[in-house]
Design an enzyme around this catalytic site. Structure first.
Site, PDB file in Angstrom:
ATOM      1  N   VAL A 149       3.408 -39.604  60.193  1.00 10.96           N
ATOM      2  CA  VAL A 149       2.475 -39.530  59.072  1.00 10.96           C
ATOM      3  C   VAL A 149       1.659 -40.814  58.939  1.00 10.96           C
ATOM      4  O   VAL A 149       0.553 -40.811  58.409  1.00 10.96           O
ATOM      5  CB  VAL A 149       3.232 -39.247  57.752  1.00 10.96           C
ATOM      6  CG1 VAL A 149       2.257 -39.000  56.611  1.00 10.96           C
ATOM      7  CG2 VAL A 149       4.167 -38.049  57.906  1.00 10.96           C
TER       8      VAL A 149
ATOM      9  N   SER B 296       0.865 -35.456  61.392  1.00 10.47           N
ATOM     10  CA  SER B 296       0.393 -34.585  60.307  1.00 10.47           C
ATOM     11  C   SER B 296      -1.079 -34.238  60.474  1.00 10.47           C
ATOM     12  O   SER B 296      -1.561 -33.234  59.944  1.00 10.47           O
ATOM     13  CB  SER B 296       0.629 -35.248  58.952  1.00 10.47           C
ATOM     14  OG  SER B 296       0.093 -36.558  58.918  1.00 10.47           O
TER      15      SER B 296
ATOM     16  N   ASP C 120      -6.882 -32.678  55.586  1.00 13.57           N
ATOM     17  CA  ASP C 120      -8.350 -32.585  55.621  1.00 13.57           C
ATOM     18  C   ASP C 120      -8.791 -31.123  55.543  1.00 13.57           C
ATOM     19  O   ASP C 120      -9.739 -30.779  54.831  1.00 13.57           O
ATOM     20  CB  ASP C 120      -8.892 -33.216  56.904  1.00 13.57           C
ATOM     21  CG  ASP C 120      -8.400 -34.626  57.103  1.00 13.57           C
ATOM     22  OD1 ASP C 120      -9.089 -35.569  56.702  1.00 13.57           O
ATOM     23  OD2 ASP C 120      -7.294 -34.777  57.660  1.00 13.57           O
TER      24      ASP C 120
ATOM     25  N   HIS D 248      -8.009 -37.648  62.442  1.00  9.86           N
ATOM     26  CA  HIS D 248      -7.788 -37.650  60.992  1.00  9.86           C
ATOM     27  C   HIS D 248      -8.480 -38.902  60.461  1.00  9.86           C
ATOM     28  O   HIS D 248      -7.898 -39.957  60.316  1.00  9.86           O
ATOM     29  CB  HIS D 248      -6.292 -37.698  60.669  1.00  9.86           C
ATOM     30  CG  HIS D 248      -6.000 -37.935  59.215  1.00  9.86           C
ATOM     31  ND1 HIS D 248      -6.522 -37.160  58.218  1.00  9.86           N
ATOM     32  CD2 HIS D 248      -5.243 -38.876  58.604  1.00  9.86           C
ATOM     33  CE1 HIS D 248      -6.096 -37.604  57.046  1.00  9.86           C
ATOM     34  NE2 HIS D 248      -5.320 -38.649  57.258  1.00  9.86           N
TER      35      HIS D 248
ATOM     36  N   PRO E 114      -3.252 -45.169  61.558  1.00  5.50           N
ATOM     37  CA  PRO E 114      -4.032 -44.019  62.025  1.00  5.50           C
ATOM     38  C   PRO E 114      -3.142 -43.049  62.813  1.00  5.50           C
ATOM     39  O   PRO E 114      -2.658 -43.376  63.883  1.00  5.50           O
ATOM     40  CB  PRO E 114      -5.119 -44.641  62.896  1.00  5.50           C
ATOM     41  CG  PRO E 114      -4.514 -45.920  63.378  1.00  5.50           C
ATOM     42  CD  PRO E 114      -3.586 -46.398  62.309  1.00  5.50           C
TER      43      PRO E 114
ATOM     44  N   GLN F 220      -2.925 -49.042  53.816  1.00 12.17           N
ATOM     45  CA  GLN F 220      -4.364 -49.129  54.057  1.00 12.17           C
ATOM     46  C   GLN F 220      -5.042 -49.881  52.918  1.00 12.17           C
ATOM     47  O   GLN F 220      -4.780 -49.633  51.748  1.00 12.17           O
ATOM     48  CB  GLN F 220      -4.957 -47.721  54.177  1.00 12.17           C
ATOM     49  CG  GLN F 220      -6.407 -47.698  54.638  1.00 12.17           C
ATOM     50  CD  GLN F 220      -6.873 -46.277  54.921  1.00 12.17           C
ATOM     51  OE1 GLN F 220      -6.215 -45.324  54.536  1.00 12.17           O
ATOM     52  NE2 GLN F 220      -7.987 -46.139  55.590  1.00 12.17           N
TER      53      GLN F 220
END
Length: 319
Positions: free
Chosen positions: A115, A140, A145, A172, A118, A79
């Site tokens: 995992v 996950s 969060d 998420h 997105p 990312q």
């Protein structure tokens, strides 16, 4: 327990380390497009086994996943600063489908934990491409969060995070939903606790929710990626499987019909044991939370439709 890890970037390698420290794996196979990286990680971890429980750790190929109890998928492009998780979708979907085909070929009975972000959308693509049991394929999700939000509340109110019970559901990412209506500390509803301790109000709670949502972006701005906390979260998920704990975790699971949300992978509370997802728990959301949850689902559904349309376009044009 035999564990396979696909993708040895910072998340994958940190997860391998966390699992080694937990002592679950008698065998761990590491797979990466960069074979030397996987070999290096394997050697590094092996040299640490005198200080942990013994484990057979090696770099391998997809065929080496045969007999795996759990396969963790952490492969994908990283990312970028300021990039949303949904913007990662297009760059990771094709990678995920290829991995799904290989995992279903060599380890069709394994439990798969996706995992890569997105995570909700990619879990959906993995499930559809692999054709595996939906109870054994999940992401996950919002486990991290949920932990982040509990920690913020605990630090502010002076409690252990283990005594704070609140869930974050939905995507998420940016549209995630804190379930304040069911939040409790030590069995006391959070709203009542706020009146007792007088340390916070609705604005502070909203700030906690925003901090939870922005946490990954904040870390990425400073160090380029998040990997330690998510690795520990994944190890915690595997622990629930290994010990058949049947713990309630907010995982990204496939929903046939949940509060009006259909044919989608999204985070809700589930019980997790040695056979995978055993029960999906339906929350009693208030109107505001239900609307936010459905909106979050709609965002994910639109993302899936967009990438599916793009894939069809490429196929029709021979691209």
């Amino acid at each position: 327990m035999k564990i396979g890890i696909v993708g040895l970037g910072r998340v994958g390698s940190s997860t391998a380390f966390a699992l080694l420290m937990k002592g679950f794996a008698r065998e761990m196979v590491l797979i990466d497009v960069d074979k030397k990286r996987a070999e290096g990680d394997a050697l590094d971890l092996i040299h640490g086994t005198p200080f942990t429980r013994r484990a057979n750790i090696y770099a391998g190929d997809y065929a080496d996943l045969k007999g795996s109890d759990v396969v963790i998928v952490a492969a994908g492009v990283p990312q970028k600063p300021g990039e949303t998780r949904l913007q990662l979708l297009g760059r990771n979907a094709r990678v995920m489908k290829e991995i799904a085909r290989n995992v279903s070929k060599y380890a069709p009975d394994s439990i798969v934990i996706v995992v890569t972000n997105p995570v909700d959308v990619l879990t959906y693509f993995f499930l559809k491409e692999s054709g595996m049991d939906p109870r054994k394929v999940f992401g996950s999700g919002t486990v991290l969060d949920t932990a982040r939000l509990r920690t913020l509340i605990a630090q502010h109110c002076g409690f252990s995070p283990r005594s704070v019970h609140v869930y974050v559901i939905g995507e998420h990412g940016d549209s995630e939903v804190p379930v304040w209506s069911g939040a409790m500390i030590g069995g006391i509803p959070l709203q009542n606790m706020c009146q007792i301790c007088q340390k916070c109000d609705s604005k502070i709670l909203e700030n906690f929710a925003e901090k939870t949502k922005r946490a990954a972006y904040e870390i990425i701005e400073r160090k380029g990626a998040t990997h330690y906390a998510i690795a520990l979260a994944v190890a915690d998920i595997v622990e629930s499987i290994f010990f058949d704990e049947k713990r309630v975790l907010t995982l990204s699971v496939y929903l046939e019909d949940y509060l009006g949300v259909k044919d989608l992978c999204i985070s809700v509370p589930v019980t997790l044991g040695k056979h995978g997802v055993e029960r999906i728990l339906k929350l009693n959301l208030n109107e505001e939370e239900l609307e936010a949850f459905r909106k979050s689902a709609s965002i994910l559904k639109n993302a899936i439709n967009e990438i599916t349309a793009e894939e069809n376009k490429h196929q029709n044009t021979g691209g």
